[in-house]
Design a protein around this motif. Structure first.
Motif, PDB file in Angstrom:
ATOM      1  N   LEU B   8       4.749  -8.311 -33.292  1.00  0.00           N
ATOM      2  CA  LEU B   8       4.732  -9.555 -32.524  1.00  0.00           C
ATOM      3  C   LEU B   8       5.708 -10.580 -33.086  1.00  0.00           C
ATOM      4  CD1 LEU B   8       0.902  -9.862 -31.851  1.00  0.00           C
ATOM      5  CD2 LEU B   8       2.709  -9.307 -30.209  1.00  0.00           C
ATOM      6  N   THR B   9       5.807 -10.590 -34.422  1.00  0.00           N
ATOM      7  CA  THR B   9       6.729 -11.549 -35.021  1.00  0.00           C
ATOM      8  C   THR B   9       8.149 -11.103 -34.721  1.00  0.00           C
ATOM      9  OG1 THR B   9       6.572 -10.252 -37.033  1.00  0.00           O
ATOM     10  CG2 THR B   9       5.239 -12.250 -36.929  1.00  0.00           C
ATOM     11  N   ARG B  10       9.069 -12.057 -34.776  1.00  0.00           N
ATOM     12  CA  ARG B  10      10.460 -11.662 -34.538  1.00  0.00           C
ATOM     13  C   ARG B  10      10.947 -10.888 -35.758  1.00  0.00           C
ATOM     14  NH1 ARG B  10      14.239 -15.029 -36.834  1.00  0.00           N
ATOM     15  NH2 ARG B  10      13.327 -16.755 -37.992  1.00  0.00           N
ATOM     16  N   PRO B  11      11.906  -9.974 -35.564  1.00  0.00           N
ATOM     17  CA  PRO B  11      12.323  -9.111 -36.672  1.00  0.00           C
ATOM     18  C   PRO B  11      12.920  -9.911 -37.819  1.00  0.00           C
ATOM     19  CG  PRO B  11      13.803  -8.887 -34.801  1.00  0.00           C
ATOM     20  CD  PRO B  11      12.634  -9.673 -34.332  1.00  0.00           C
ATOM     21  N   ALA B  12      12.713  -9.373 -39.040  1.00  0.00           N
ATOM     22  CA  ALA B  12      13.278 -10.039 -40.212  1.00  0.00           C
ATOM     23  C   ALA B  12      14.787  -9.887 -40.207  1.00  0.00           C
ATOM     24  CB  ALA B  12      12.686  -9.441 -41.474  1.00  0.00           C
ATOM     25  N   VAL B  13      15.245  -8.693 -39.834  1.00  0.00           N
ATOM     26  CA  VAL B  13      16.681  -8.443 -39.774  1.00  0.00           C
ATOM     27  C   VAL B  13      17.024  -8.015 -38.361  1.00  0.00           C
ATOM     28  CG1 VAL B  13      18.592  -7.046 -40.647  1.00  0.00           C
ATOM     29  CG2 VAL B  13      16.748  -7.723 -42.193  1.00  0.00           C
ATOM     30  N   ASP B  32      23.387  -1.550 -34.002  1.00  0.00           N
ATOM     31  CA  ASP B  32      22.251  -2.346 -33.513  1.00  0.00           C
ATOM     32  C   ASP B  32      21.043  -1.953 -34.330  1.00  0.00           C
ATOM     33  OD1 ASP B  32      23.811  -3.437 -31.517  1.00  0.00           O
ATOM     34  OD2 ASP B  32      23.270  -1.880 -30.059  1.00  0.00           O
ATOM     35  N   LEU B  33      20.353  -2.925 -34.876  1.00  0.00           N
ATOM     36  CA  LEU B  33      19.195  -2.579 -35.709  1.00  0.00           C
ATOM     37  C   LEU B  33      18.252  -3.773 -35.799  1.00  0.00           C
ATOM     38  CD1 LEU B  33      17.781  -0.713 -37.831  1.00  0.00           C
ATOM     39  CD2 LEU B  33      19.254  -1.752 -39.544  1.00  0.00           C
ATOM     40  N   ASP B  34      16.940  -3.476 -35.663  1.00  0.00           N
ATOM     41  CA  ASP B  34      15.920  -4.488 -35.918  1.00  0.00           C
ATOM     42  C   ASP B  34      15.043  -3.980 -37.046  1.00  0.00           C
ATOM     43  OD1 ASP B  34      16.643  -6.300 -34.003  1.00  0.00           O
ATOM     44  OD2 ASP B  34      15.414  -5.368 -32.435  1.00  0.00           O
ATOM     45  N   ILE B  35      14.808  -4.794 -38.040  1.00  0.00           N
ATOM     46  CA  ILE B  35      13.827  -4.435 -39.066  1.00  0.00           C
ATOM     47  C   ILE B  35      12.707  -5.459 -38.984  1.00  0.00           C
ATOM     48  CG2 ILE B  35      13.394  -4.106 -41.522  1.00  0.00           C
ATOM     49  CD1 ILE B  35      16.273  -3.343 -41.886  1.00  0.00           C
ATOM     50  N   ARG B  56      25.790  -4.620 -47.746  1.00  0.00           N
ATOM     51  CA  ARG B  56      26.522  -5.796 -48.217  1.00  0.00           C
ATOM     52  C   ARG B  56      26.697  -6.823 -47.111  1.00  0.00           C
ATOM     53  NH1 ARG B  56      29.208  -5.208 -52.937  1.00  0.00           N
ATOM     54  NH2 ARG B  56      30.839  -6.591 -52.216  1.00  0.00           N
ATOM     55  N   ALA B  57      26.816  -6.342 -45.881  1.00  0.00           N
ATOM     56  CA  ALA B  57      26.917  -7.284 -44.757  1.00  0.00           C
ATOM     57  C   ALA B  57      25.614  -8.068 -44.625  1.00  0.00           C
ATOM     58  CB  ALA B  57      27.233  -6.524 -43.474  1.00  0.00           C
ATOM     59  N   VAL B  58      24.487  -7.359 -44.703  1.00  0.00           N
ATOM     60  CA  VAL B  58      23.198  -8.041 -44.578  1.00  0.00           C
ATOM     61  C   VAL B  58      22.996  -9.003 -45.744  1.00  0.00           C
ATOM     62  CG1 VAL B  58      20.702  -7.732 -44.439  1.00  0.00           C
ATOM     63  CG2 VAL B  58      22.208  -6.107 -43.289  1.00  0.00           C
ATOM     64  N   ALA B  59      23.489  -8.619 -46.930  1.00  0.00           N
ATOM     65  CA  ALA B  59      23.350  -9.480 -48.108  1.00  0.00           C
ATOM     66  C   ALA B  59      24.308 -10.658 -48.061  1.00  0.00           C
ATOM     67  CB  ALA B  59      23.598  -8.659 -49.381  1.00  0.00           C
ATOM     68  N   GLY B  69      30.202  -9.156 -34.636  1.00  0.00           N
ATOM     69  CA  GLY B  69      28.820  -8.795 -34.382  1.00  0.00           C
ATOM     70  C   GLY B  69      27.885  -9.912 -34.769  1.00  0.00           C
ATOM     71  N   GLU B  70      26.616  -9.704 -34.411  1.00  0.00           N
ATOM     72  CA  GLU B  70      25.614 -10.729 -34.628  1.00  0.00           C
ATOM     73  C   GLU B  70      24.679 -10.243 -35.723  1.00  0.00           C
ATOM     74  OE1 GLU B  70      21.731 -12.079 -32.215  1.00  0.00           O
ATOM     75  OE2 GLU B  70      23.483 -11.635 -30.968  1.00  0.00           O
ATOM     76  N   LEU B  71      24.352 -11.135 -36.655  1.00  0.00           N
ATOM     77  CA  LEU B  71      23.538 -10.718 -37.791  1.00  0.00           C
ATOM     78  C   LEU B  71      22.540 -11.826 -38.122  1.00  0.00           C
ATOM     79  CD1 LEU B  71      25.064  -9.207 -41.049  1.00  0.00           C
ATOM     80  CD2 LEU B  71      23.068 -10.668 -41.094  1.00  0.00           C
ATOM     81  N   THR B  72      21.274 -11.503 -38.118  1.00  0.00           N
ATOM     82  CA  THR B  72      20.267 -12.459 -38.548  1.00  0.00           C
ATOM     83  C   THR B  72      19.514 -11.868 -39.731  1.00  0.00           C
ATOM     84  OG1 THR B  72      19.922 -12.741 -36.191  1.00  0.00           O
ATOM     85  CG2 THR B  72      18.564 -14.077 -37.654  1.00  0.00           C
ATOM     86  N   ALA B  73      19.375 -12.639 -40.792  1.00  0.00           N
ATOM     87  CA  ALA B  73      18.629 -12.179 -41.965  1.00  0.00           C
ATOM     88  C   ALA B  73      17.799 -13.351 -42.467  1.00  0.00           C
ATOM     89  CB  ALA B  73      19.588 -11.678 -43.035  1.00  0.00           C
ATOM     90  N   PRO B  74      16.708 -13.057 -43.198  1.00  0.00           N
ATOM     91  CA  PRO B  74      15.858 -14.144 -43.674  1.00  0.00           C
ATOM     92  C   PRO B  74      16.553 -15.038 -44.693  1.00  0.00           C
ATOM     93  CG  PRO B  74      14.815 -11.999 -44.035  1.00  0.00           C
ATOM     94  CD  PRO B  74      16.197 -11.741 -43.599  1.00  0.00           C
ATOM     95  N   GLU B  75      15.890 -16.142 -45.008  1.00  0.00           N
ATOM     96  CA  GLU B  75      16.413 -17.108 -45.967  1.00  0.00           C
ATOM     97  C   GLU B  75      16.425 -16.505 -47.380  1.00  0.00           C
ATOM     98  OE1 GLU B  75      18.041 -20.712 -46.936  1.00  0.00           O
ATOM     99  OE2 GLU B  75      17.528 -19.957 -44.933  1.00  0.00           O
ATOM    100  N   ARG B  76      15.283 -15.964 -47.771  1.00  0.00           N
ATOM    101  CA  ARG B  76      15.163 -15.468 -49.153  1.00  0.00           C
ATOM    102  C   ARG B  76      15.449 -13.966 -49.194  1.00  0.00           C
ATOM    103  NH1 ARG B  76      10.452 -18.298 -48.715  1.00  0.00           N
ATOM    104  NH2 ARG B  76       9.204 -16.405 -48.991  1.00  0.00           N
TER     105      ARG B  76
END
Lengths: 280, 244
Positions: B8-13, B32-35, B56-59, B69-76
């Motif tokens: 239900l929550t939006r993906p972390a990555v 394309d990937l959702d974690i 390394r891209a996610v980091a 491309g589009e990349l969303t990752a958490p704050e911490r």
């Protein structure tokens, strides 16, 4: 069945398991006590023995006790303390200025590309000019007083400190830069916690070269262009054929060099204590 | 593979069309990937398949790399590297606390060290630690920030086999306690199967296989039911069993 002993059979040449001998170590082994003093002491003993046996021309190489006596005489009549102080002061000023300049320039050139573009080439150029070749020019510019001597010593000192510190700063492991980014370090934290500690070993190499350089510069300056100081004292002694006075001067230079180098080593061991586990 | 719609929550990555190339050679080709938050994902691939590039891209460590491309990752986000990357001039606890300060942080640092079994080694120098201990310290350093996402780039690749098994157990325990999302890059199929709940295979710059591993933990290498997953993964990697 092979374990049964053979009654009275003739002694068979059994390949008895030879006790495994330890391999000969290739490392030089444990340090001798007071190892750094042993060589100089031996030299002193040989010198004293040769003098006592009358094998040395006292005019060329006076006996150790003559040198000591001369030293004591010069000390009590007040000329030696003045000369030593003058020399120490020159070396200290020159060294302090050279150290500051070397560190500041290395930081400026190691931490910013603009700084590197402006500074590094200039220092390399400066390095290519023999510093002692600058003496005539500096005398013209600054006069034959103290200023030019301090300036020359400062240049002799700053070059090795700059070169080694700068090399260490620009050689910081890229993996640590990445780590700092991942850990969210600020620029200041990165410099203080990673760049500077990482560059300290290189800085200390430069510092030791710089300390030695300051004495070297001093000796040359005082022997050619001085009106006071240890080198001046020795220069005068040369005119009057007082080899004992010259030896007093040389001994004092030697002691200065040894003491300052040991002091730097001691500080280095303290500051870089994390490296000790490596060399053990 | 079906996306995890139950989350239900939006993906972390969240990656959409992530492309990266080096000198004109495309390494990631529109990934394309959702974690989902809290999922333990392993990323497999041949060497050179781009798995480290993806991590390394996610980091956010790929400055100066061409890509879109589009990349969303958490704050911490915390990263564990293949080498422990401890600063040799800082004691173990100070390494764990790199970038943090204050009494509160110090207490958390000690706790993190205790969690990875290094209580009592706070004052040790990194070069006094064994390879496994150093990697534990690196884990403590990544945990102390309570990451929402833990990125691990072949973190056990340099360890001996016995130490590696012990580290697997430790990593799984830590994950169960802290529940960060994990993206574990590895080339070891068994490591991926034993640890992760979802295994991705990166092939020619795209996700070639997305496999959910639905077996209870702790898992054993000898579990025959895992063999089926192993076969599918090896096939996706282009390796047939009889080569083993």
């Amino acid at each position: 069945m092979t374990t049964t002993t053979l009654g009275t059979a003739a002694p068979v040449a059994v390949a008895a398991p030879t006790p495994r001998r330890r391999r000969r170590g290739l490392a030089p082994g444990k340090r001798l006590p007071a190892a750094r003093l042993a060589g100089p002491l031996l030299l002193l003993v040989l010198w004293a023995a040769a003098s006592a046996a009358g094998r040395l021309d006292p005019g060329a190489i006076p006996a150790p006790w003559t040198v000591l006596g001369t030293g004591a005489r010069l000390w009590t009549d007040g000329t030696l303390p003045t000369d030593v102080l003058t020399s120490l002061e020159r070396a200290a000023y020159g060294f302090a200025i050279g150290l500051t300049a070397g560190v500041v320039l290395a930081l400026a050139s190691g931490l910013s590309r603009t700084g590197e573009a402006l500074i590094d080439g200039t220092v390399q150029l400066n390095r290519a000019i023999p510093v002692l070749g600058l003496i005539p020019l500096f005398i013209l510019w600054l006069g034959i007083g103290e200023t030019f001597k301090i300036a020359i010593i400062a240049i002799v000192v700053y070059i090795p400190i700059y070169l080694n510190t700068h090399a260490a700063l620009s050689g910081i492991d890229h993996r640590f830069v990445e780590l700092a980014e991942v850990q969210g370090l600020s620029r200041l934290q990165f410099v203080r916690q990673i760049v500077i500690p990482g560059a300290l070993p290189g800085f200390f190499v430069g510092l030791r070269l710089g300390v030695t350089g300051s004495w070297l510069g001093l000796v040359v300056l005082e022997q050619i262009n001085a009106t006071s100081g240890l080198g001046y004292m020795m220069f005068q002694a040369q005119n009057y054929g007082q080899s004992d006075v010259i030896l007093v001067g040389l001994l004092i230079y030697g002691v200065f060099g040894l003491v300052s180098d040991s002091a730097v080593r001691l500080i280095e061991r303290r500051v870089l204590s994390w490296r000790r586990t490596l060399s053990n | 593979m079906a996306p995890h719609t139950e989350q239900l929550t939006r993906p972390a990555v969240r990656l959409r069309g992530l492309t990266r190339s080096f000198d004109g050679r495309t390494v990631l080709d529109g990934v394309d990937l959702d974690i989902p938050a809290g999922q333990f994902v392993a990323l497999l691939g041949h060497s050179g398949s781009g798995k480290s590039t993806l991590l390394r891209a996610v980091a956010g460590l790929d400055h100066e790399v061409a890509g879109s491309g589009e990349l969303t990752a958490p704050e911490r986000v915390s990263v564990v590297f293949q080498d422990s990357r401890l600063l040799p001039w800082r004691r173990v606890l100070d390494n764990v606390l790199l970038g943090l300060d204050g009494k509160q942080a110090e207490r958390q640092g000690r706790e993190a060290l205790a969690e990875v079994g290094l209580a009592g080694r706070e004052r040790a120098w990194p070069n006094e630690l064994s390879g496994g201990e150093a990697q534990r310290a690196a884990l403590a350093r990544s945990l102390v920030r309570e990451p929402e996402l833990l990125l691990a780039d072949e973190p056990f690749g340099a360890l001996d086999a016995l130490t590696r098994i012990r580290m697997h157990t430790l990593l799984r325990e830590l994950w169960e306690r802290h529940r960060p999302s994990v993206l574990l890059v590895t080339h070891d199929v068994d490591e991926a199967i034993v640890l992760a709940d979802r295994v991705l295979v990166l092939d020619h710059g795209r996700i070639g296989l997305d496999l959910t591993i639905d077996r209870p933990h702790p898992r054993s290498y000898r579990d025959p039911r895992l063999g089926e997953y192993r076969e599918r993964l090896l096939a996706a990697l282009g390796v047939t069993e009889d080569h083993q």
